[in-house]
Design a protein around this motif. Structure first.
Motif, PDB file in Angstrom:
ATOM      1  N   GLU A 111      41.548  -3.788 -79.295  1.00 14.64           N
ATOM      2  CA  GLU A 111      40.411  -2.961 -78.922  1.00 14.64           C
ATOM      3  C   GLU A 111      40.002  -3.210 -77.478  1.00 14.64           C
ATOM      4  O   GLU A 111      39.740  -2.275 -76.710  1.00 14.64           O
ATOM      5  N   LYS A 112      39.983  -4.485 -77.085  1.00 17.03           N
ATOM      6  CA  LYS A 112      39.608  -4.843 -75.717  1.00 17.03           C
ATOM      7  C   LYS A 112      40.596  -4.252 -74.715  1.00 17.03           C
ATOM      8  O   LYS A 112      40.203  -3.714 -73.670  1.00 17.03           O
ATOM      9  N   ALA A 113      41.891  -4.351 -75.016  1.00 22.16           N
ATOM     10  CA  ALA A 113      42.918  -3.823 -74.112  1.00 22.16           C
ATOM     11  C   ALA A 113      42.786  -2.309 -73.961  1.00 22.16           C
ATOM     12  O   ALA A 113      42.882  -1.769 -72.855  1.00 22.16           O
ATOM     13  N   LEU A 114      42.562  -1.629 -75.082  1.00 21.15           N
ATOM     14  CA  LEU A 114      42.438  -0.168 -75.043  1.00 21.15           C
ATOM     15  C   LEU A 114      41.229   0.245 -74.219  1.00 21.15           C
ATOM     16  O   LEU A 114      41.327   1.125 -73.345  1.00 21.15           O
ATOM     17  N   VAL A 115      40.087  -0.385 -74.473  1.00 19.36           N
ATOM     18  CA  VAL A 115      38.864  -0.031 -73.747  1.00 19.36           C
ATOM     19  C   VAL A 115      39.043  -0.290 -72.249  1.00 19.36           C
ATOM     20  O   VAL A 115      38.639   0.523 -71.404  1.00 19.36           O
ATOM     21  N   GLN A 116      39.671  -1.408 -71.909  1.00 19.85           N
ATOM     22  CA  GLN A 116      39.852  -1.731 -70.492  1.00 19.85           C
ATOM     23  C   GLN A 116      40.757  -0.715 -69.806  1.00 19.85           C
ATOM     24  O   GLN A 116      40.522  -0.320 -68.666  1.00 19.85           O
ATOM     25  N   LEU A 117      41.806  -0.271 -70.506  1.00 16.84           N
ATOM     26  CA  LEU A 117      42.668   0.753 -69.924  1.00 16.84           C
ATOM     27  C   LEU A 117      41.894   2.043 -69.691  1.00 16.84           C
ATOM     28  O   LEU A 117      41.945   2.618 -68.586  1.00 16.84           O
ATOM     29  N   ILE A 118      41.177   2.518 -70.706  1.00 12.86           N
ATOM     30  CA  ILE A 118      40.457   3.784 -70.581  1.00 12.86           C
ATOM     31  C   ILE A 118      39.406   3.692 -69.474  1.00 12.86           C
ATOM     32  O   ILE A 118      39.268   4.619 -68.654  1.00 12.86           O
ATOM     33  N   GLU A 119      38.678   2.568 -69.397  1.00 16.39           N
ATOM     34  CA  GLU A 119      37.648   2.425 -68.376  1.00 16.39           C
ATOM     35  C   GLU A 119      38.240   2.265 -66.979  1.00 16.39           C
ATOM     36  O   GLU A 119      37.549   2.515 -65.979  1.00 16.39           O
ATOM     37  N   SER A 120      39.518   1.862 -66.899  1.00 19.67           N
ATOM     38  CA  SER A 120      40.171   1.672 -65.603  1.00 19.67           C
ATOM     39  C   SER A 120      40.818   2.943 -65.072  1.00 19.67           C
ATOM     40  O   SER A 120      41.267   2.972 -63.912  1.00 19.67           O
TER      41      SER A 120
END
Length: 299
Positions: A111-120
């Motif tokens: 979940e953390k990896a996905l959110v960081q990608l989308i926010e980046s």
């Protein structure tokens, strides 16, 4: 025909049994978990959708009017999040099982990896616009920015790299390599997602470019086709793979490397502002501002 029928009845079952035994005994090359062929191709589709989010109407399957941009982005991001999130969870769980990991929360990491990608994605787009501007300024044949986005293979290769690199830095297994190899197959440009590449990066023509995992590239660097930034040897003196070592060169800011140059070694540094001529073989560092044009071998 009788002999063939006899073989089908007696010989073929033996082949089936041997293959079945081998497949079942080699879990590393056959698993009901993790990614499979279908999952790999779904990653391809998700990557195409991310490129469409970054550059609507250039990579999207249809034109996106400005009045519908918010809806398009919201719908696309939700779609990408659902599909990619599932695959990230699967690969984390599979890798943790393989590594006998007992203390991590795969769901939370995914979940953390996905959110960081989308926010980046906004900052990735900003960097890509710098890359595209460098291509426009660095290629006299380029007439318009949209021409570069639509037709230059380096845009897709570098965009894919910047997406895959973020996931690589977050220790997402498998998926970054699948993305990178997809771009490689489509563009002829092979960039390992572990490489570190600064903004305003331009690859002219691109076919045959190889950039290794531990390569570091600074700002405003330009490569031509056939350039290899590789390792002197992937093996140590005992024949073991050099895993975890710095194997590939560093390219400092404002360097130009012309066609088919090969630069090897983890201790090799090409200094700021250097110009490397075509067809050179380099295994030792080059000072800042140097201009190498000789076709003789260095190192």
């Amino acid at each position: 025909m009788d002999k063939f029928n006899e073989w089908m009845n007696a010989g073929l079952p033996k082949v089936v049994q041997r293959l079945q035994n081998d497949i079942q005994e080699n879990g590393d090359v056959h698993s009901e978990e993790g990614l499979d062929f279908t999952g790999r191709h779904d990653i391809y589709d998700v990557l195409d959708d991310i490129l469409a989010i970054l550059f609507p109407s250039f990579y999207s399957r249809q034109k996106v009017p400005r009045s519908e941009m918010g809806f398009f982005l919201s719908d696309s991001l939700r779609h990408v999040s659902f599909r990619l999130g599932r695959h990230i969870r699967d690969v984390f769980k599979y890798r943790c099982k393989k590594d006998n990991c007992k203390n991590c929360n795969c769901e939370e990491r995914a979940e953390k990896a996905l959110v960081q990608l989308i926010e980046s994605l906004p900052s990735i787009r900003t960097t890509l616009l710098e890359d595209i501007q460098a291509a426009f300024e660095g290629d006299p044949a380029a007439q318009y920015i949209d021409e570069i986005i639509l037709s230059y293979p380096c845009v897709e290769a570098i965009a894919t790299y910047r997406i895959a690199h973020l996931l690589y830095d977050l220790s997402v297994p498998i998926i970054p390599r699948i993305m990178a190899e997809y771009a490689h197959s489509r563009t002829g440009i092979d960039i390992h997602p572990g490489a570190t590449i600064g903004p305003r990066f331009f690859i002219d023509h691109g076919t045959g470019v190889v950039i290794g995992e531990t390569t570091r590239i600074g700002r405003n660097v330009k490569l031509y086709q056939g350039v290899t930034l590789g390792a002197l040897s992937p093996f140590d003196s005992e024949g073991h793979p050099r895993k975890g070592e710095k194997r590939h060169p560093d390219i400092e800011d404002d360097v130009i490397i012309y066609a088919n140059a090969t630069i090897l070694g983890g201790q090799t540094v090409i200094g700021k502002g250097a110009v490397i001529g075509g067809n050179l073989w380099i295994t030792k560092s080059v000072p800042p501002g140097a201009h190498l044009q000789s076709t003789t071998e260095r190192g």
